[in-house]
Design an enzyme around this catalytic site. Structure first.
Site, PDB file in Angstrom:
ATOM      1  N   TYR A  74      80.396 -15.365 -51.543  1.00 41.19           N
ATOM      2  CA  TYR A  74      80.793 -14.521 -52.684  1.00 41.19           C
ATOM      3  C   TYR A  74      82.180 -13.891 -52.445  1.00 41.19           C
ATOM      4  O   TYR A  74      83.048 -13.928 -53.317  1.00 41.19           O
ATOM      5  CB  TYR A  74      79.728 -13.447 -52.865  1.00 41.19           C
ATOM      6  CG  TYR A  74      79.968 -12.482 -54.000  1.00 41.19           C
ATOM      7  CD1 TYR A  74      79.728 -12.854 -55.320  1.00 41.19           C
ATOM      8  CD2 TYR A  74      80.413 -11.186 -53.747  1.00 41.19           C
ATOM      9  CE1 TYR A  74      79.936 -11.954 -56.366  1.00 41.19           C
ATOM     10  CE2 TYR A  74      80.613 -10.290 -54.781  1.00 41.19           C
ATOM     11  CZ  TYR A  74      80.376 -10.671 -56.087  1.00 41.19           C
ATOM     12  OH  TYR A  74      80.584  -9.781 -57.123  1.00 41.19           O
ATOM     13  N   LYS A 116      85.677 -14.224 -54.626  1.00 44.98           N
ATOM     14  CA  LYS A 116      86.288 -13.057 -55.272  1.00 44.98           C
ATOM     15  C   LYS A 116      87.710 -12.830 -54.775  1.00 44.98           C
ATOM     16  O   LYS A 116      88.561 -12.371 -55.529  1.00 44.98           O
ATOM     17  CB  LYS A 116      85.399 -11.821 -55.064  1.00 44.98           C
ATOM     18  CG  LYS A 116      84.070 -11.920 -55.806  1.00 44.98           C
ATOM     19  CD  LYS A 116      84.288 -12.021 -57.311  1.00 44.98           C
ATOM     20  CE  LYS A 116      83.045 -12.277 -58.107  1.00 44.98           C
ATOM     21  NZ  LYS A 116      83.294 -12.376 -59.562  1.00 44.98           N
TER      22      LYS A 116
HETATM   23  P1  NAP Z   1      74.592  -9.678 -63.799  1.00 46.19           P
HETATM   24  O1  NAP Z   1      74.048  -8.409 -64.321  1.00 46.19           O
HETATM   25  O2  NAP Z   1      73.816 -10.499 -62.847  1.00 46.19           O
HETATM   26  O3  NAP Z   1      75.039 -10.579 -65.046  1.00 46.19           O
HETATM   27  C1  NAP Z   1      75.621 -11.830 -64.798  1.00 46.19           C
HETATM   28  C2  NAP Z   1      76.075 -12.436 -66.100  1.00 46.19           C
HETATM   29  O4  NAP Z   1      76.710 -13.680 -65.798  1.00 46.19           O
HETATM   30  C3  NAP Z   1      74.933 -12.722 -67.039  1.00 46.19           C
HETATM   31  O5  NAP Z   1      75.369 -12.472 -68.357  1.00 46.19           O
HETATM   32  C4  NAP Z   1      74.686 -14.221 -66.818  1.00 46.19           C
HETATM   33  O6  NAP Z   1      74.180 -14.869 -67.991  1.00 46.19           O
HETATM   34  C5  NAP Z   1      76.085 -14.706 -66.572  1.00 46.19           C
HETATM   35  N1  NAP Z   1      76.122 -15.974 -65.854  1.00 46.19           N
HETATM   36  C6  NAP Z   1      75.708 -16.235 -64.593  1.00 46.19           C
HETATM   37  N2  NAP Z   1      75.932 -17.527 -64.306  1.00 46.19           N
HETATM   38  C7  NAP Z   1      76.490 -18.093 -65.404  1.00 46.19           C
HETATM   39  C8  NAP Z   1      76.921 -19.385 -65.718  1.00 46.19           C
HETATM   40  N3  NAP Z   1      76.841 -20.391 -64.835  1.00 46.19           N
HETATM   41  N4  NAP Z   1      77.433 -19.614 -66.953  1.00 46.19           N
HETATM   42  C9  NAP Z   1      77.539 -18.615 -67.851  1.00 46.19           C
HETATM   43  N5  NAP Z   1      77.126 -17.349 -67.609  1.00 46.19           N
HETATM   44  C10 NAP Z   1      76.587 -17.100 -66.398  1.00 46.19           C
HETATM   45  O7  NAP Z   1      75.990  -9.423 -63.038  1.00 46.19           O
HETATM   46  P2  NAP Z   1      77.043  -8.243 -63.178  1.00 46.19           P
HETATM   47  O8  NAP Z   1      76.777  -7.269 -62.119  1.00 46.19           O
HETATM   48  O9  NAP Z   1      77.176  -7.802 -64.576  1.00 46.19           O
HETATM   49  O10 NAP Z   1      78.361  -9.044 -62.725  1.00 46.19           O
HETATM   50  C11 NAP Z   1      79.326  -9.497 -63.638  1.00 46.19           C
HETATM   51  C12 NAP Z   1      80.589  -9.846 -62.861  1.00 46.19           C
HETATM   52  O11 NAP Z   1      81.049  -8.691 -62.166  1.00 46.19           O
HETATM   53  C13 NAP Z   1      80.381 -10.912 -61.791  1.00 46.19           C
HETATM   54  O12 NAP Z   1      81.507 -11.754 -61.722  1.00 46.19           O
HETATM   55  C14 NAP Z   1      80.265 -10.114 -60.517  1.00 46.19           C
HETATM   56  O13 NAP Z   1      80.662 -10.852 -59.401  1.00 46.19           O
HETATM   57  C15 NAP Z   1      81.215  -8.974 -60.807  1.00 46.19           C
HETATM   58  N6  NAP Z   1      80.963  -7.780 -60.019  1.00 46.19           N
HETATM   59  C16 NAP Z   1      79.722  -7.187 -60.010  1.00 46.19           C
HETATM   60  C17 NAP Z   1      79.527  -6.057 -59.233  1.00 46.19           C
HETATM   61  C18 NAP Z   1      78.209  -5.346 -59.160  1.00 46.19           C
HETATM   62  O14 NAP Z   1      78.033  -4.527 -58.239  1.00 46.19           O
HETATM   63  N7  NAP Z   1      77.277  -5.566 -60.064  1.00 46.19           N
HETATM   64  C19 NAP Z   1      80.580  -5.548 -58.475  1.00 46.19           C
HETATM   65  C20 NAP Z   1      81.810  -6.158 -58.518  1.00 46.19           C
HETATM   66  C21 NAP Z   1      81.995  -7.282 -59.296  1.00 46.19           C
HETATM   67  P3  NAP Z   1      72.639 -15.352 -68.097  1.00 46.19           P
HETATM   68  O15 NAP Z   1      71.794 -14.153 -67.854  1.00 46.19           O
HETATM   69  O16 NAP Z   1      72.531 -15.892 -69.463  1.00 46.19           O
HETATM   70  O17 NAP Z   1      72.473 -16.383 -67.033  1.00 46.19           O
END
Ligand code: NAP
Length: 246
Positions: free
Chosen positions: A154, A158
């Protein structure tokens, strides 16, 4: 305001993507809510946007599949025409200590977090370049800046977004379009729920602001980047992490 702007948010069905999509809608944008499997959540996000100043469509596509993204491009053009803003937000984790990490764990995360970013940026590249002040916004992570135990795959994807963003910024600058990266800290979403409670608490204690981010804390910054207020900012990484060092 984002009136007259069409914005694609990948992974817009849940978590940070949902907050970004609804924030865009509240500011008058037409929003494409991409998702892979959470159809009901994507529809709920689109309905929430339809109740505001913006309009929304859902678009199912696994961003790691180039052909699926091409089909999404056609559907988006049929409904809204070219997009002005692409937010590469879709992402996953598959955490394991490196010695236990398999090549499959590595590829799965790379295919979505980096491959998906390539596919969506590539398919919508002309839209971004030809838009009046087009915008590419990539959602990275503090983990790409600091590294994190059990997240070699991951963290690598990133950090990869930093080089990608800065390079695309150079390649689209002559058209007046910009590319920037947002690096959130730890955000209270489904992704964070996969981390064991004991580890979560350890992380929380390291955050100077003393709490995890809400998805809305990230969405406001992304809206700023999508707006004309950020016109002279490109190739940058914006940290939204509660004060963590990096
Ligand atoms: P999340 O709640 O797990 O949501 C992930 C989203 O990505 C869902 O809408 C999912 O859609 C979609 N997704 C996953 N695989 C996909 C694919 N192959 N094609 C299309 N859509 C896909 O994650 P989140 O925390 O909101 O994270 C969103 C972004 O922020 C990510 O890039 C993550 O790395 C980044 N981020 C998160 C955090 C954190 O602490 N949460 C921190 C820093 C950065 P479905 O449900 O329809 O599969």
């Amino acid at each position: 305001m984002l009136e007259d702007r069409t914005c694609l948010v990948t992974g817009g069905s849940r978590g940070i993507g949902r907050a970004i999509a609804t924030e865009f809608g509240r500011h008058g944008a037409d929003v494409v809510v991409n998702y892979r499997s959470s159809e009901a959540a994507a529809e709920a996000t689109a309905e929430a946007i339809d109740g505001t100043d913006g309009a929304a469509m859902t678009a199912r596509a696994d961003v790691s599949e180039y052909g699926a993204v091409e089909a999404m491009y056609e559907a988006v053009h049929d409904r809204f025409g070219p997009v002005d803003v692409v937010v590469n937000n879709a992402g996953i984790t598959a955490d394991r200590r490196f010695e236990e990490m398999t090549r499959e764990d590595w590829d799965r995360v790379a295919d979505i977090n980096l491959g998906g970013t390539f596919n969506c940026t590539h398919c919508f590249f002309d839209d971004i370049r030809e838009a009046e002040e087009g915008r590419l916004i990539n959602i990275s992570s503090v983990v790409g800046q600091q590294g994190n135990y059990g997240q070699a795959n991951y963290a690598t994807t990133k950090s990869g977004l930093f080089g990608f963003t800065r390079t695309i910024a150079l390649e689209i600058a002559s058209e007046g379009s910009t590319a920037n990266c947002v690096a959130p800290g730890f955000v209270d979403t489904g992704m964070l729920e996969t981390v064991p409670g004991r580890v979560r608490e350890k992380i929380r204690r390291r955050i100077p602001l003393g709490r995890f981010a809400r998805p809305e804390d990230v969405a406001g910054i992304v809206r700023f980047l999508a707006s004309e207020d950020s016109s002279y900012m490109t190739g940058q990484i914006l940290a939204v992490n509660g004060g963590l060092d990096w």
